[in-house]
Design an enzyme around this catalytic site. Structure first.
Site, PDB file in Angstrom:
ATOM      1  N   GLY A 143      68.129  66.005  34.839  1.00 10.07           N
ATOM      2  CA  GLY A 143      68.748  67.321  34.751  1.00 10.07           C
ATOM      3  C   GLY A 143      68.802  68.001  36.102  1.00 10.07           C
ATOM      4  O   GLY A 143      67.910  68.801  36.430  1.00 10.07           O
ATOM      5  N   TYR A 144      69.818  67.693  36.897  1.00 11.93           N
ATOM      6  CA  TYR A 144      69.987  68.306  38.212  1.00 11.93           C
ATOM      7  C   TYR A 144      71.229  69.199  38.224  1.00 11.93           C
ATOM      8  O   TYR A 144      71.129  70.425  38.278  1.00 11.93           O
ATOM      9  CB  TYR A 144      70.112  67.230  39.292  1.00 11.93           C
ATOM     10  CG  TYR A 144      68.814  66.707  39.861  1.00 11.93           C
ATOM     11  CD1 TYR A 144      67.636  66.708  39.121  1.00 11.93           C
ATOM     12  CD2 TYR A 144      68.769  66.172  41.147  1.00 11.93           C
ATOM     13  CE1 TYR A 144      66.459  66.208  39.644  1.00 11.93           C
ATOM     14  CE2 TYR A 144      67.599  65.667  41.682  1.00 11.93           C
ATOM     15  CZ  TYR A 144      66.441  65.684  40.929  1.00 11.93           C
ATOM     16  OH  TYR A 144      65.285  65.185  41.456  1.00 11.93           O
ATOM     17  N   GLU A 176      67.547  57.704  43.889  1.00 18.52           N
ATOM     18  CA  GLU A 176      68.772  57.657  43.092  1.00 18.52           C
ATOM     19  C   GLU A 176      69.912  57.068  43.918  1.00 18.52           C
ATOM     20  O   GLU A 176      70.702  56.252  43.425  1.00 18.52           O
ATOM     21  CB  GLU A 176      69.153  59.053  42.612  1.00 18.52           C
ATOM     22  CG  GLU A 176      70.432  59.064  41.788  1.00 18.52           C
ATOM     23  CD  GLU A 176      70.945  60.461  41.472  1.00 18.52           C
ATOM     24  OE1 GLU A 176      71.790  60.586  40.576  1.00 18.52           O
ATOM     25  OE2 GLU A 176      70.493  61.420  42.123  1.00 18.52           O
TER      26      GLU A 176
END
Length: 387
Positions: free
Chosen positions: A132-133, A248
């Site tokens: 959740g960014y 990521e």
């Protein structure tokens, strides 16, 4: 025979005995990928057997400490593990944002209790995570995020929304950036973990031009998050977030081909009986660039593990891997001709080539846009002046 060569021979024997033949075939679709988690359904007994065998040895996370579900391999041993799996075409036993992103962040910033509690579940494939960014108004500029956690003493109450949340509709838990201090734009963000089945959490899939999508909108309506589910310091979540973003971007960069064995040119030429000399030359050049990218990735990973990596190297890898993956699918489409544009038939795998080609367009956006990556590279590595 050296210790590492003994290790290689032992791994080869173990793989021969434990990796099912079905798990040595190329991944064809999403169902071939083992994501784990509470909701995951195994596609076949072989898929489950391969996961179980690797979990028992700590091979889902071979370079993690044994105490957290890993095999405790050294960097040299982990490299041998990867090369031996690639040699037989073994699929990853478990694919997980918990492995690729959250795990490294917890190893660096988590408490011992958090490491023991969460990392073992990740390693065993018992918990599936989403990230959740990004928010509707906060993409690359994450410091402007508005999702807010109100301090209620022994817990926070979180309200807001996230967007482009990959696989949120299938995830068990989320690692989430939440503003916990509205007065401090840069230091008022915390890194929270919470269950996606918590009251007040809901998701809505986002359909892309490829006809399908892993992305979702995620909504938080008075979600209670216990205080012990914060990673790192209060209002210092940006430290954790930046560290995780590096991992990521390394994960996204792998789409460039460092995780693929064999030659694209040879495979496509055999399948399409190519006679076009220009296209054959383009395929050969791609193979050369993919090998160079693999070598670069290995070099960067070795430097990171001995503490010599440049902080902006993940940006380089992400940009290069993204562009390489886009080229790969462009070449596949070119080699397929008009047949590659077909969208629905069984012969085309439901239009897999066209859908995968369209999906690559998101690679240059997710995990930081290509423009942002180039800006970071120009400033942090090339020392070019800002605009």
């Amino acid at each position: 025979m050296s210790d590492l060569e003994n290790f290689r021979q032992e791994l080869r024997a173990w793989l021969e005995e434990n990796c099912p033949q079905e798990m040595r075939q190329p991944v064809r679709d999403e169902d071939d990928v083992c994501w784990g988690g509470r909701k995951f359904q195994f596609k076949s007994p072989a898929q489950k057997a391969w996961l179980d065998a690797c979990v028992a040895k700590g091979y889902t996370v071979p370079d993690w400490p044994v105490a957290y579900g890993g095999a405790g391999m050294t960097p040299e041993q982990a490299k041998i593990w990867r090369s031996e799996c690639a040699r037989i075409g073994a699929r990853p036993p478990l694919s997980s944002f918990g492995i690729w992103m959250l795990g490294p962040a917890l190893l660096k910033f988590g408490t011992e209790e958090q490491k023991v509690h969460y990392l073992g579940q990740v390693a065993r494939g018992e918990i599936r995570w989403c990230q959740g960014y990004s928010e509707p108004g906060s993409g690359s500029d994450l410091v402007s995020l508005q999702t807010f956690g109100e301090d209620k003493g022994d817990h926070w109450v979180v309200n807001g929304s996230k967007i482009w949340t990959s696989y949120a509709d299938k995830a068990d838990w989320i690692f989430c950036l939440v503003r916990t201090d509205k007065a401090n734009k840069y230091q008022g963000i915390s890194f929270l973990l919470f269950d996606m089945e918590s009251p007040g959490v809901s998701t809505k899939p986002i359909l892309l031009i490829s006809g399908n999508s892993p992305f979702c909108e995620t909504f938080f309506d008075n979600v209670k998050v216990p205080k012990d589910q914060i990673v790192g310091e209060l209002n210092r979540g940006w430290d954790v977030a930046k560290y995780l973003l590096g991992h990521e971007r390394e994960m996204i960069s792998a789409t460039g081909g460092g995780d693929r064995a064999g030659s694209l040119g040879a495979a496509v030429s055999r399948a399409a009986a190519l006679e076009d000399p220009v296209l054959r030359a383009d395929l050969a050049m791609f193979d050369v660039d993919a090998l160079a990218f693999t070598a670069m990735s290995e070099k960067f990973m070795d430097e990171v593990k001995v503490g010599r990596g440049h902080p902006a190297q993940p940006n380089m890898m992400k940009y290069a891997g993204t562009e390489l993956n886009k080229r790969r699918l462009e070449l596949v489409m070119a080699a397929g001709g008009s047949a590659a544009l077909e969208w629905d038939s069984e012969a085309s795998g439901g239009g897999s080539s066209a859908r995968n080609w369209l999906r690559t367009k998101a690679n240059s956006i997710e995990g930081g846009t290509s423009e942002v990556m180039l800006n970071v590279i120009s400033k942090r590595i090339l020392d070019l002046p800002g605009a």
